[in-house]
Every structure is written in structure tokens, then in C-alpha cells.
Design an enzyme around this catalytic site. Structure first.
Site, PDB file in Angstrom:
ATOM      1  N   HIS A   1      31.268  -4.378  25.365  1.00  0.00           N
ATOM      2  CA  HIS A   1      31.604  -4.761  23.955  1.00  0.00           C
ATOM      3  C   HIS A   1      32.615  -4.046  23.370  1.00  0.00           C
ATOM      4  O   HIS A   1      32.231  -2.575  23.158  1.00  0.00           O
ATOM      5  CB  HIS A   1      30.154  -4.742  23.304  1.00  0.00           C
ATOM      6  CG  HIS A   1      30.177  -5.423  21.999  1.00  0.00           C
ATOM      7  ND1 HIS A   1      31.197  -5.792  21.179  1.00  0.00           N
ATOM      8  CD2 HIS A   1      29.076  -5.883  21.434  1.00  0.00           C
ATOM      9  CE1 HIS A   1      30.918  -6.526  20.279  1.00  0.00           C
ATOM     10  NE2 HIS A   1      29.414  -6.290  20.116  1.00  0.00           N
TER      11      HIS A   1
ATOM     12  N   CYS B   1      32.118  -6.473  14.816  1.00  0.00           N
ATOM     13  CA  CYS B   1      32.250  -7.078  15.991  1.00  0.00           C
ATOM     14  C   CYS B   1      32.737  -8.389  16.060  1.00  0.00           C
ATOM     15  O   CYS B   1      33.110  -8.945  17.159  1.00  0.00           O
ATOM     16  CB  CYS B   1      30.966  -7.109  16.962  1.00  0.00           C
ATOM     17  SG  CYS B   1      30.145  -5.357  16.715  1.00  0.00           S
TER      18      CYS B   1
ATOM     19  N   HIS C   1      29.975 -14.983  22.211  1.00  0.00           N
ATOM     20  CA  HIS C   1      29.914 -13.515  21.821  1.00  0.00           C
ATOM     21  C   HIS C   1      28.999 -12.617  22.980  1.00  0.00           C
ATOM     22  O   HIS C   1      29.327 -11.583  23.186  1.00  0.00           O
ATOM     23  CB  HIS C   1      29.093 -13.444  20.469  1.00  0.00           C
ATOM     24  CG  HIS C   1      29.019 -11.931  19.858  1.00  0.00           C
ATOM     25  ND1 HIS C   1      30.182 -11.345  19.630  1.00  0.00           N
ATOM     26  CD2 HIS C   1      27.949 -11.020  19.624  1.00  0.00           C
ATOM     27  CE1 HIS C   1      29.885 -10.186  18.958  1.00  0.00           C
ATOM     28  NE2 HIS C   1      28.843  -9.959  18.840  1.00  0.00           N
TER      29      HIS C   1
END
Length: 403
Positions: free
Chosen positions: A330, A163, A294
Site C-alpha cells: 500500500h 490513500c 483499492h
């Protein structure tokens, strides 16, 4: 090396595919409107799951005439085409350059694995689709981008740094340009979640049944998204020589890896990553106008990340913090690249992207998360944070371009 002695690396083009809008104009409109792209999963049978929500890209049409590419690859190629067009590069001029294609991805075209598994159950190994079986290797994504433009003096690399992969790709491009190894780089990320990824996180209890709500007291987890984001990077000298419009400057980046826990980043290493990025960029904490978190919306991530921000900024008030996973989901290997493109648009158009789906701020997240509504502002220096499984952390510092 002092910042004034280094090759200045600038962004001259951006391209994006997302659940809230495609292209610079579509993505900009979605960010400004605080649009949320979440909806019910449509690409696999959700029987057996109590809930199945995702940020799918509804208005991207898969090209059935290009079956050598899966959906992730087609989205990434489309974002790259947008970025090159935005940069003003003619394809022939781009082909004449020594170039890098660096694409971050978590799963690449692994959605094909779902289809192949189902085919194996139905028909057995002997009748599997050979084309589909060949296209889910991660390295095929950057190769497809290079082939799209006919690049020959090129290094195509895939960065599977989960990620944080989009920021890893940008950092790789910055190093390659500064070292003189390449003249131009296409960098960013692309991903499409599959059933396997969804089921894994579902079993961990990390998937929200409704929507991603970073920093909210009642947040209940992450929601996956899909899409791609690609940036054109080159030296300032190169951009000036061809009369290109400069969108932003990449001041620097930093990476850390703690290997502390598979899914829980270590706060000290996140802090070190952010501090290192600012130090590498020659930027004081007081100069940062906006942070892209994030911001996964999980119980564990958000307080840890806010505590890291508090350590990094110290006595300086923490600047506004945008959590755009609330809007686009995400997007895994594309997440950091999506944030960097959003940062550039925020600087260019004078606003702070919001954190939507927000109700009550968690007391353990004492930040200004720009709740629900975009805010007029003039962010000049932006810090983009990204965290990956296994403690792979990456931060990028962007600044509004000054001649």
C-alpha cells in the site's frame, strides 16, 4: 457535458518507482511476473514489534548530493523525469507550456520526523538538522518536481487526500486541462512510510505479519509500500500537434466523501463514486474490461468493496479485478497513481495484472481476482478505484486510445 463536446485528455508519458521494478520496463516485468516486493523493514529499529514487513524499494539509491530533498521527494522527482522522457517532451518545450504539477501524498518526507525525533532525544532542539527539518512539508514535493524542469508558468500543488490522493491528482489535472488553465500536467503521487505510520496501523491490528492477500479468506491486513508514479497528461490536440505517442485516454473521474468513519469507508458512497465515474465518462458497466481495486487485504475493506462492485455492475458480470497492493504494498498517496500506470501498461501490452499471495477466495468476495498469475487479455476500458481515510473516495476511468 457530452463526452464528444469536451477536450479529450490523454496520457503521453509514465514514470514509476516501486518495490517490484522501476521505470516502465521494470514495473511492467514485475507486474507480468506477479512479483511480490515484501520484505523485512530495514529503515528503523523494529524491536518491540512482533512483526515488521514492508515493500521497500531496494534498488533506488538516495542521492546524498541533493540533501535538500528527502526520499519521497527524490523518488517522485525520479518518476517525473522518467515520465517526461517517456512523453517525448524536451525540457525546453515543457518550460514553454502553462503547466500543473499535482502530486498526491499522505506523509511526504515524514520519515525525516523519525530522524528529527531521535536527534531531539539524543542532542536536544538546539542541534537539530535545519535542512532535514525544512524538507518534510508536503508542498515541497510538487515544488521540487517543478524546479527539476525549470518550470516557471506553473502551479505546483500537493494533494494530501491520503490513500486516494493519486486519483485526486489525476482528476485535478483533467479539470485544469479541460478548463484551459494549463496545457500540460505532471500528476501522480509519492510516499515513503515512516515508523509513526507503521506503528499507528500496527496498534490498530491492521498490519499483516507476512504479506498482503486481498480477497483471500485468510487475509490478515495491509502491508505498506513505498515509491512514486507520475503521468504526463495533455489535451489530445496538444499531443497531436507535437506528434506525441498517446498511451491512453483519461475519460473522466469522480470523487465522493462521506466522513462516516475515520478508517471504514461507507459502501453506498463508494458505489456512488464508481457509478459517477462511469457516468461522467459516458461508459456503461458492460464496457469495463478490468477493475483495479483499492484491495487493502483487510477484513473490513475487501467485502465492502466487492459489494460496491456488485451494485455498480448489477446484472452485468463483474469484470476481472486486480489487487496490485499484493505486489507493491500500500503505497498510500502513490497507490492510485501506481494503479493507473499499471492499467495503462495492461492495455498497452495485453494482460491482466494478478492478485498474488492468493490461496482461497473469501466467499464474501465473489470476484475473479486474477489469482497469482497474470492473464493474457485485451483490456480496453479500465476502472481504477481508490479509497482514503475519512471517506475520501476517487475513481478514474481510462481507455485505450482510439484516433
Amino acid at each position: 457535458m457530452p463526452a464528444t463536446d469536451r477536450t479529450r485528455v490523454v496520457v503521453t508519458g509514465i514514470g514509476v518507482i516501486s518495490s517490484i521494478g522501476n521505470g516502465r520496463d521494470g514495473y511492467l516485468a514485475g507486474l507480468r511476473a506477479g512479483r511480490c516486493g515484501v520484505g523485512d523493514v530495514t529503515f528503523f529499529d523494529t524491536e518491540g514489534f512482533a512483526h515488521a514487513r514492508m515493500h521497500e524499494v531496494r534498488d533506488f539509491v538516495y542521492d546524498e548530493d541533493r540533501t535538500e530533498h528527502g526520499l519521497t521527494t527524490q523518488m517522485t522527482v525520479a518518476a517525473a523525469r522518467m515520465a517526461v522522457e517517456d512523453s517525448g517532451y524536451a525540457p525546453s518545450s515543457l518550460r514553454a507550456k502553462r503547466s500543473l504539477v499535482a502530486i498526491g501524498t499522505t506523509d511526504g518526507d515524514a520519515r525525516d520526523v523519525d530522524e528529527l525525533t531521535a536527534d531531539e532525544v539524543r542532542k536536544g532542539l538546539a542541534d537539530l538538522d535545519v535542512v532535514r527539518a525544512s524538507r518534510f512539508r508536503l508542498g515541497r514535493v510538487p515544488v521540487a518536481v517543478a524546479k527539476e524542469f525549470g518550470l516557471t508558468d506553473v502551479e505546483p500543488i500537493a494533494l494530501p487526500d491520503v490513500c486516494a490522493a493519486g486519483n485526486y491528482a489525476i482528476g485535478n489535472a483533467v479539470d485544469a486541462i479541460r478548463s484551459g488553465d494549463v496545457e500540460v500536467a505532471l500528476c501522480g503521487g509519492g510516499d515513503t512510510p515512516n515508523r509513526k505510520v507503521f506503528a499507528n496501523m500496527y496498534r490498530l491490528g491492521a498490519i499483516s505479519p507476512e504479506a498482503c492477500r486481498p480477497f483471500d479468506a485468510d487475509r490478515s491486513g495491509v502491508v505498506f509500500g513505498e515509491g512514486a508514479a507520475v503521468l504526463v497528461l495533455e489535451s489530445l490536440e496538444s499531443a497531436r500537434a507535437r506528434g506525441a505517442r498517446v498511451l491512453a485516454e483519461v475519460l473522466d473521474y469522480n470523487l465522493t466523501c462521506d466522513a462516516f468513519h475515520p478508517t471504514r469507508p461507507l459502501r453506498d458512497m463508494v458505489t456512488a463514486c464508481l457509478r459517477g465515474a462511469l457516468e461522467n465518462a459516458g461508459v456503461a458497466p458492460s464496457e469495463v474490461d478490468l477493475v483495479f481495486a483499492h484491495g487493502t487485504g483487510t477484513k473490513a475493506n475487501d467485502p465492502m468493496e466487492c459489494a460496491a462492485f456488485a451494485e455498480v455492475f448489477g446484472d452485468t458480470p463483474i469484470p476481472p479485478v486486480s489487487g496490485i497492493k499484493s505486489m507493491i504494498g500500500h503505497t498510500m498517496g502513490a497507490a492510485a497513481a501506481h494503479s493507473c500506470v499499471a492499467a495503462i501498461l495492461a492495455m498497452e501490452h495485453g494482460f491482466l495484472p494478478p492478485t498474488v499471495n492468493h490461496g482461497v477466495l473469501d466467499p464474501d468476495c465473489p470476484i475473479d481476482c486474477v489469482p497469482n498469475t497474470a492473464r493474457p487479455a485485451r483490456p480496453r476500458t479500465v476502472l481504477v478505484n481508490a479509497l482514503g481515510f475519512g471517506g475520501a473516495n476517487a475513481a478514474v476511468v481510462l481507455r485505450e486510445y482510439e484516433d
